[in-house]
Scaffold this active site. Structure first.
Site, PDB file in Angstrom:
ATOM      1  N   GLY A  74      32.460   2.241  16.685  1.00 31.10           N
ATOM      2  CA  GLY A  74      33.844   1.868  16.959  1.00 31.10           C
ATOM      3  C   GLY A  74      34.654   1.824  15.684  1.00 31.10           C
ATOM      4  N   GLY A  75      34.453   2.805  14.827  1.00 25.60           N
ATOM      5  CA  GLY A  75      34.997   2.751  13.471  1.00 25.60           C
ATOM      6  C   GLY A  75      36.375   3.349  13.277  1.00 25.60           C
ATOM      7  N   VAL A  87      28.227   4.639  22.845  1.00 17.14           N
ATOM      8  CA  VAL A  87      27.050   3.836  22.487  1.00 17.14           C
ATOM      9  C   VAL A  87      26.208   3.461  23.704  1.00 17.14           C
ATOM     10  CG1 VAL A  87      28.077   2.922  20.376  1.00 17.14           C
ATOM     11  CG2 VAL A  87      28.392   1.677  22.544  1.00 17.14           C
ATOM     12  N   ASN A 112      29.852  -2.686  16.073  1.00 13.03           N
ATOM     13  CA  ASN A 112      31.205  -3.167  16.338  1.00 13.03           C
ATOM     14  C   ASN A 112      31.773  -2.676  17.667  1.00 13.03           C
ATOM     15  OD1 ASN A 112      34.087  -4.048  15.526  1.00 13.03           O
ATOM     16  ND2 ASN A 112      34.286  -1.832  15.840  1.00 13.03           N
ATOM     17  N   TYR A 115      32.647 -10.254  29.319  1.00 15.68           N
ATOM     18  CA  TYR A 115      32.686 -10.088  27.862  1.00 15.68           C
ATOM     19  C   TYR A 115      31.977 -11.245  27.172  1.00 15.68           C
ATOM     20  CZ  TYR A 115      34.890  -9.494  23.220  1.00 15.68           C
ATOM     21  OH  TYR A 115      35.136  -9.340  21.879  1.00 15.68           O
ATOM     22  N   LYS A 164      28.621 -11.082  24.793  1.00 17.22           N
ATOM     23  CA  LYS A 164      28.660 -11.533  23.400  1.00 17.22           C
ATOM     24  C   LYS A 164      27.689 -12.686  23.162  1.00 17.22           C
ATOM     25  CE  LYS A 164      31.761  -8.644  21.831  1.00 17.22           C
ATOM     26  NZ  LYS A 164      31.372  -7.577  20.869  1.00 17.22           N
TER      27      LYS A 164
END
Length: 256
Positions: A16-17, A68, A94, A158, A162
Site C-alpha cells: 500500500g505504498g 495482498v 501497511n 476493521y 486490526k
C-alpha cells in the site's frame, strides 16, 4: 548515536505504498538511503509513485501491482524485491481497507473483503517474506489501529482485523525472535490519510502543529515511528504495539 535511527542501506517492502501512511514510509525510507519496493493494486499509481521516489537522492525504488489477498501476487512481489536488491531487511504491512457500516449492515462479502485485505494480506506478506528476513536479522512492522485496541463503532470488521494483527504481532514476536526477526506494530489513531479525508473531511493541510490540537495525526508522523521500529534504535522492542494516537481519550474529572 543518531546513526542508530537510520535505515540507510536497508531494503524494505512497503505494501500500500502509493498513498497515505505507506507513501510517507516509502518517502522517508528512500530519503534516508534505503531501497524500497512498493505495491498497490493500480498500475498507474505504482508507476507514478516509483518515478517520484526515484527523483531525489537516497535509495532506489521499484514497484509492481499486487493484491495482498492473492498469495501468488504477494510471492511475486517479494521475489522481485529480493532479486532487485539482493535481500529484504524490512517488511511494512501497511495495505488496508475499510468502510463505515453498522454491524448488522455488513454483508458477508463486505466482512470478508475487509478482513482479507487487512489480516490475510498481513499473513500472506509476512509468511512470504520470512525466508529473506531471517537471512539478515530483519524486521516486520505491522500497521494496525487504535480501532483494534478499544473497539470501533461502525467499523467492527476493521477493528476485528486490526485486533488480530496486534495479537499476531505478539505471537510472531515470540516465535521468530530466535531467528533474529523482530516483529512490532504501530497502532495509529486518526491520521489525515486519503481514507480518513473521504470519511471525515480532514485533509493533511488542515493539521496545524503550531497549536496543541493533536487529535489528528499526519502520515509523516507515523512514518517516523515506522523508521524507529526498522532501525537499530528499537533493538530491544519485540512483539510490541506502539500506539500513536495523539491526545489520550481521557474523561475530565467532574467538579465535586
Amino acid at each position: 548515536m543518531t546513526d542508530r535511527f537510520s535505515v540507510a542501506g536497508q531494503t524494505a517492502v512497503v505494501t500500500g505504498g502509493t498513498k497515505g501512511i505507506g507513501r510517507a514510509v516509502a518517502d522517508q525510507f528512500v530519503a534516508d538511503g534505503a531501497d524500497v519496493a512498493i505495491c498497490a493494486r493500480t498500475e498507474d499509481d505504482v508507476d507514478e509513485t516509483v518515478a517520484e521516489l526515484n527523483e531525489g537522492d537516497g535509495g532506489s525504488a521499484v514497484g509492481r501491482t499486487c493484491d495482498v489477498r492473492e498469495r501468488a501476487e504477494v510471492e511475486a512481489l517479494v521475489d522481485a524485491a529480493a532479486e532487485e536488491f539482493d535481500t529484504i531487511d524490512c517488511l511494512v504491512n501497511n495495505a488496508g481497507a475499510s468502510f463505515m457500516a453498522g454491524f448488522e449492515d455488513i454483508s458477508e462479502n463486505g466482512w470478508e473483503s475487509v478482513v482479507d485485505v487487512n489480516l490475510t494480506g498481513t499473513y500472506n506478506c509476512t509468511q512470504a517474506a520470512r525466508e529473506h528476513l531471517a537471512d539478515g536479522d530483519g524486521t516486520v512492522i505491522n500497521v494496525a489501529s487504535v480501532a483494534g485496541q478499544q473497539g470501533a463503532p461502525y467499523m467492527s470488521h476493521y477493528g476485528a482485523a486490526k485486533a488480530a494483527i496486534i495479537n499476531l504481532t505478539s505471537t510472531l514476536g515470540y516465535e521468530w525472535a530466535g531467528d533474529g526477526i523482530r516483529v512490532n506494530c504501530v497502532a495509529p489513531g486518526y491520521v489525515a490519510t486519503p481514507g480518513v479525508a473521504s470519511q471525515m473531511g480532514v485533509e493533511p493541510g488542515d493539521i496545524d502543529r503550531g497549536n496543541f490540537d493533536r487529535n489528528v495525526g499526519l502520515s509523516e508522523e507515523i512514518a517516523d515511528v515506522a523508521q524507529f521500529l526498522a532501525s537499530d534504535a528499537s533493538s530491544f522492542l519485540v512483539g510490541e504495539t506502539v500506539t500513536a494516537r495523539g491526545v489520550p481519550d481521557i474523561e475530565e474529572t467532574p467538579d465535586l
